[in-house]
Write an enzyme that holds these catalytic residues in place. Structure first.
Site, PDB file in Angstrom:
ATOM      1  N   ASP A 223      -0.125  -0.341 -16.819  1.00  0.00           N
ATOM      2  CA  ASP A 223       0.615   0.447 -15.842  1.00  0.00           C
ATOM      3  C   ASP A 223      -0.313   0.932 -14.727  1.00  0.00           C
ATOM      4  O   ASP A 223      -1.440   1.356 -14.988  1.00  0.00           O
ATOM      5  CB  ASP A 223       1.240   1.647 -16.572  1.00  0.00           C
ATOM      6  CG  ASP A 223       2.154   2.477 -15.705  1.00  0.00           C
ATOM      7  OD1 ASP A 223       3.181   1.944 -15.257  1.00  0.00           O
ATOM      8  OD2 ASP A 223       1.835   3.663 -15.480  1.00  0.00           O
ATOM      9  N   GLU A 299       0.101  -4.377 -13.602  1.00  0.00           N
ATOM     10  CA  GLU A 299       1.075  -3.877 -12.637  1.00  0.00           C
ATOM     11  C   GLU A 299       0.245  -3.362 -11.463  1.00  0.00           C
ATOM     12  O   GLU A 299      -0.276  -2.254 -11.487  1.00  0.00           O
ATOM     13  CB  GLU A 299       1.924  -2.747 -13.208  1.00  0.00           C
ATOM     14  CG  GLU A 299       2.971  -2.276 -12.204  1.00  0.00           C
ATOM     15  CD  GLU A 299       3.412  -0.825 -12.379  1.00  0.00           C
ATOM     16  OE1 GLU A 299       4.552  -0.503 -11.973  1.00  0.00           O
ATOM     17  OE2 GLU A 299       2.631  -0.015 -12.897  1.00  0.00           O
TER      18      GLU A 299
END
Length: 579
Positions: A223, A299
């Protein structure tokens, strides 16, 4: 009417059929809160996921990616982690996680878990220790604490804003009751940023990686991978703090100067961190067996594409999400450009390109593609907002997916897209839970609309998601007709289209094919040939124009995203062809 086509040179070369699994895998994202509720509390959980895994085997995916299920106060739906080494009771137990991983492996499905390294929850033991410790202490050095500006320190250390809206700094009260230092949170105030310049932080996350690798996971989706390192001195930034910070430009430089990277995103120091992680993951595959690779997927909302693929150099991550493809307008020219740039950039570093159309952070593509072409993608759609055209949206979504799954590389699917699920675009504001909604002063609806529980059985409570209608987010009525049992075995349904596409993609090994653009179909058509190393090929043709497109003589239609009309490809339809 028929068309003729001609190749214009190979853009991307074919790979060996024995290429590592992650170079061509189809990976299915599960958002645990909304996949399947095993205990009837209205929230999805790990036992619910495990029970439904045979469905994914039958769908034909290679791996699942699980959004966070760690211990968390759930201020940001689990992306605020309080304990990286345990499962939140909302989702089950560590034993449930082990059972899920084991069952998935027995079914031939790999398991990728989410890792949230940019920040923790404010309930994490480290942050609680930092609050009671003194300024300058080792406990505070794990996070980005700074003195405030102004005579009394009453102003934030810089002008950064949160991605979710509002200031990116919160001031703490010291142990003696006096106003104290400020801590950085690029997201919600309950998500303090870690200081990755601190080796203690780096060591802790290596331990987290080892913990889950030892339990058998096959990789990690990272993330906010582009956010861990901040620019030295934390300089002011005059632009909005969006996830795509590197492309927004700095007003302080003047309109006639090139934009600079935002100081909170895509700093070069992140690459040293990921090289260390790659070494660790590689150590779990001492025989260098491509089927046993453990992987990292970034990401990273980074532009230009050359900087994005830097995350996938051979000694760093294996994959990075291709957000340029997700963000592409529904025009043939835009799609050709982003596909070309993606493959060329990935080939420069020897990485596979990835393709994705929906995830837990964006409006589902069955709704997004029903909005006017060229309109800026909204951060959520709600009551009173302009509504997408559901019929056009689903038709284009099916065509877009058929195009995507014909591309070489790895593809990501988001739970429920194989059912043609739209966003809940009339979700009442009073039930919204995304912190973006509150922090933006209700200007942005946020991401709840794409996170609504999945329907499994149209005639059951909560459409088969669980045993109560009191789900954590309410489902729209239309979900009943789109449930799995209403589509399974039904010719022409979106579910059966996905099953057909995934089956053919695997049989024909399209993920390792080479790509050659084809000409002769007109500017409103995306047409390419996917050819393996033995010369076997499939032609993919997507018609985005107003007029039907004829096919070359003698071709076999393997699959079509919608019915053909008089042996022509209608508007917003993609077909796979074989000579």
């Amino acid at each position: 009417m028929t068309s003729s086509s001609s190749p214009v040179g190979t853009l991307h070369p074919a790979e060996p059929h024995a290429a590592a699994w992650w170079r061509h895998a189809v990976i299915y994202q599960i958002y645990p809160r909304s996949w399947a509720d095993g205990n009837g509390d209205g929230v999805g959980d790990l036992p619910g996921i495990t029970a439904r895994l045979p469905y994914l085997r039958d769908l034909g995916v290679d791996a699942v990616w699980l959004s966070p299920f760690y211990v968390s106060p759930m201020a940001d739906a689990g992306y605020d982690v309080a304990d990286y080494l345990d499962v939140d009771p909302l989702f089950g137990t560590l034993a449930d996680a082990d059972a899920l991983i084991g069952t998935a492996h027995d079914l031939g499905i790999r398991v990728i878990v989410d890792l949230v390294p940019n920040h923790t929850s404010d309930a994490h033991a480290w942050f609680q220790e930092a609050l009671t410790a003194a300024p300058g202490s080792p406990e505070r050095a794990r996070y980005v604490f700074r003195d405030g500006r102004g005579a009394d320190g009453g102003l934030p250390p810089n002008n950064w804003q949160s991605v979710f809206g509002g200031p990116a700094w919160t001031r703490v009260t010291e142990a003696d009751g006096s106003p104290g230092q400020w801590y950085l949170h690029l997201f919600d105030s309950t998500q303090p940023d870690l200081d990755w310049a601190n080796p203690v932080v780096r060591d802790m996350f290596l331990d987290v990686l080892r913990f889950w690798l030892d339990r058998g996971v096959d990789g990690f989706r990272v993330d906010v991978a582009h956010g861990l390192v901040k620019a030295h001195g934390l300089p002011d930034w005059t632009e909005r703090t969006g996830m795509l910070g590197s492309a927004e430009g700095s007003l302080s430089e003047g309109a006639d100067q090139a934009p600079t990277r935002a100081p909170m995103w895509d700093q070069d120091g992140v690459h040293e961190i990921y090289r260390g992680w790659r070494r660790l993951l590689d150590s779990y595959n001492p025989g260098d067996d491509p089927a046993a690779d453990r992987i990292l997927c970034a990401e990273a909302w980074v532009e230009p594409v050359e900087r994005a693929v830097a995350y996938t150099r051979p000694d760093e991550m294996h994959q990075a999400f291709n957000f340029g493809f997700l963000e592409s307008p529904w025009t043939a020219a835009s799609l050709r450009t982003v596909i070309t740039e993606s493959l060329e950039a990935a080939d420069l570093v020897g990485a596979p390109s990835t393709w994705v159309l929906s995830n837990h952070d964006v409006v589902r593509h069955a709704s997004r593609l029903g909005l006017p072409v060229g309109q800026r993608r909204p951060n959520g759609i709600g009551e009173g907002d302009p509504q997408p055209n559901a019929v056009i949206g689903l038709r284009r979504a099916r065509a877009a997916t058929t195009l995507m799954l014909g591309l070489p590389g790895s593809s990501y699917l988001y739970q429920g897209e194989e059912l043609g699920l739209p966003d809940h675009t009339a979700l009442p504001d009073e039930v919204r839970q995304d912190p973006t909604f509150a922090r933006s002063g209700h200007e942005e609806r946020g991401r709840d609309g794409c996170r609504v529980p999945v329907p499994w059985e149209g005639g059951r409570t909560a459409y088969g998601f669980g045993d109560t209608w009191d789900t954590w987010l309410p489902q729209p009525e239309i979900y009943g007709a789109l449930a799995v049992d209403r589509q399974a075995g039904v010719a022409g349904s979106t579910l059966e289209l996905y099953r057909r596409l995934l089956g053919l993609r695997r049989t024909l090994d399209l993920g390792v094919g080479g790509l050659t653009w084809l000409t002769g179909y007109g500017e409103d058509v995306v047409a390419f040939r996917n050819t393996d190393q033995e010369g076997r090929s499939v032609t993919v043709l997507a018609n985005l124009g107003p007029d039907p497109v004829g096919l070359p003589e003698g071709v076999e239609v393997l699959v079509s995203s919608a019915p053909m009309v008089d042996e022509t490809v209608p508007t917003d339809v993609t077909v796979w062809l074989r000579d």
